[in-house]
Design a protein around this motif. Sequence first.
Motif, PDB file in Angstrom:
ATOM      1  N   SER A   7      37.829  41.875  43.119  1.00  0.00           N
ATOM      2  CA  SER A   7      39.052  42.546  43.556  1.00  0.00           C
ATOM      3  C   SER A   7      40.161  41.545  43.825  1.00  0.00           C
ATOM      4  O   SER A   7      41.310  41.725  43.382  1.00  0.00           O
ATOM      5  CB  SER A   7      38.755  43.370  44.810  1.00  0.00           C
ATOM      6  OG  SER A   7      39.942  43.875  45.389  1.00  0.00           O
ATOM      7  N   ARG A   8      39.867  40.463  44.532  1.00  0.00           N
ATOM      8  CA  ARG A   8      40.923  39.525  44.890  1.00  0.00           C
ATOM      9  C   ARG A   8      41.451  38.788  43.659  1.00  0.00           C
ATOM     10  O   ARG A   8      42.663  38.567  43.522  1.00  0.00           O
ATOM     11  CB  ARG A   8      40.408  38.513  45.907  1.00  0.00           C
ATOM     12  CG  ARG A   8      41.478  37.524  46.371  1.00  0.00           C
ATOM     13  CD  ARG A   8      42.615  38.240  47.077  1.00  0.00           C
ATOM     14  NE  ARG A   8      43.800  37.397  47.227  1.00  0.00           N
ATOM     15  CZ  ARG A   8      44.658  37.501  48.233  1.00  0.00           C
ATOM     16  NH1 ARG A   8      44.468  38.391  49.176  1.00  0.00           N
ATOM     17  NH2 ARG A   8      45.709  36.727  48.290  1.00  0.00           N
ATOM     18  N   ALA A  11      43.659  41.097  41.883  1.00  0.00           N
ATOM     19  CA  ALA A  11      44.894  41.259  42.658  1.00  0.00           C
ATOM     20  C   ALA A  11      45.828  40.077  42.443  1.00  0.00           C
ATOM     21  O   ALA A  11      47.055  40.241  42.361  1.00  0.00           O
ATOM     22  CB  ALA A  11      44.570  41.423  44.135  1.00  0.00           C
ATOM     23  N   ASP A  37      44.113  43.667  49.206  1.00  0.00           N
ATOM     24  CA  ASP A  37      44.115  42.481  48.348  1.00  0.00           C
ATOM     25  C   ASP A  37      45.415  42.416  47.536  1.00  0.00           C
ATOM     26  O   ASP A  37      46.023  41.347  47.380  1.00  0.00           O
ATOM     27  CB  ASP A  37      42.918  42.504  47.387  1.00  0.00           C
ATOM     28  CG  ASP A  37      41.616  42.112  48.068  1.00  0.00           C
ATOM     29  OD1 ASP A  37      41.671  41.393  49.089  1.00  0.00           O
ATOM     30  OD2 ASP A  37      40.547  42.524  47.578  1.00  0.00           O
TER      31      ASP A  37
END
Length: 530
Positions: A7-8, A11, A37
Amino acid sequence: MGGPTTSRALADALAEGLRDAGAERIFGVPGGGPNLDMIGAAAERGIDFVLTHGETAACIAASTYGRLTGTPGVAVVTRGPGLTSAANGLAQATLDRAPLLLISDTVTAASADRTAHQRLDQVGAATPLTKWSGTLGHTDPKDVVTAAARLALEAPAGAVHLAFDPTTPGDAPPAPSPRSTVDPQDLATARKLVTASRHPVVIVGVDAVREGAALREALAGLDCPVLVTYEAKGVVPESWPTFAGLFTGAALERPLLERADLVLGVGLDPVEPMPGPWPGDAAVVLVHTHPVETGYFGDPLLLVGPYATLLPALVGAAAPEWPSGAGSTANAATLHRLGEHPATPNGALTPLDVVRTARGSLGDALLTVDAGAHMLVTMPVWATNGPDPVLISNGLATMGFALPAAIGAALARPGRRVACLTGDGGLGMAMAEIETLARLALDVTVVVFNDAALTLIALKQRAAQGGAPAITYRATDFAAVAVAMGVRGVVVDDIDGLRRALASSARGPLVVDARIDPASYRHVIRTIRG
């Protein structure tokens, strides 16, 4: 080639794509996890986040900000109810031709077989409301984001949606549309029509807003009446003697169009007029930057290309024979007809009083207007010389637009006062955003036309259609609500009280609860729509 699968990391790629696309702010309501994020990654790259109370409000504020700054308006929402609550904001951006990139969290492809909670086909749900809806995955995400933002800005501007999912490759947005070239024969035919015309009328529409400077330069020397649609109001200075008022597709402009022998539509979009027959038998030439539906306008000749090239070629061929000042004369006649309503008892405040007093007190402020009966008075009466357009939802005509739009406008134009004119029904739909005004200390004056009813609907209501319970509310003290949320609030019920409330030199948010007599609306709607 592998890409970000956390996810990060995704992002980070998203934020880099937004930065490269020119995004300046993100609006939204986060739902935790991936949303946070996204917000954090964007903040690290200098992209601010503006927290709103609702997802539709976030979309409206974002697309308005994008429209005024020429950047992609960006909103972030969570999965499930976040995406579905944004639906009206997506539709507003698409039908009002405002650039919006919405990024939603989603149940990932990797977990979908065991996760039913909040699992929806979000890409499919957003598809009919957008120019394009797809998934942001781990394949070239930065380029996908940049292309999606470019698509939102490409004329006609509108909404684009990306579902955030690092576990899937994702989708690629469609390539930009090829630029159209003008058929020389069509241009020659259009020039002949313009040359032969003695009583041409120009109608300016929403597509011309983004090229307002080129439009004003081309039309400045053309001595014929110029009408504007609601969304193009402000692009043509109303101080011009050629400014003739509004084109609505109804009765307001019909006397002028019946005298015309040619209509030159510049950026005129069929999403703008009222549904109904095209008025008059004059020849129609449409100039647009992109292909557009033409069925509403009869059998027009459509020229697609840049205004800076096409307009001088057409205007230079014109030799109008209108009486001097025909445009301003037509506009003055309209304003006179609107002002002929019967007097109210006991000096009660009328909608026309509110608009005239607010305009006189606030000056040529940047204006946002909600859908409702008050709009019918505000749009012809509030004079503006631009260059920013009046901000109104016309293609979708949604209530609850004006306050979120005012937030986006105030952030896009720091230092300029924003006037937000809304009905009690529309403000009720977005009332929580008064707190957003307070938190951001925005210089927005909200004027509420408060008659505790859906008055425009009441004017359309007939027997056996629900009666008063279908269209009336209990009275609401919007000033008290504003004070409770940290904003100055004042109740007024006459012109002097309204003038005093608006006379303060203090900047910052203000809510003026104007208690009006709605009786004159019936005269207004007859004058404008017939």
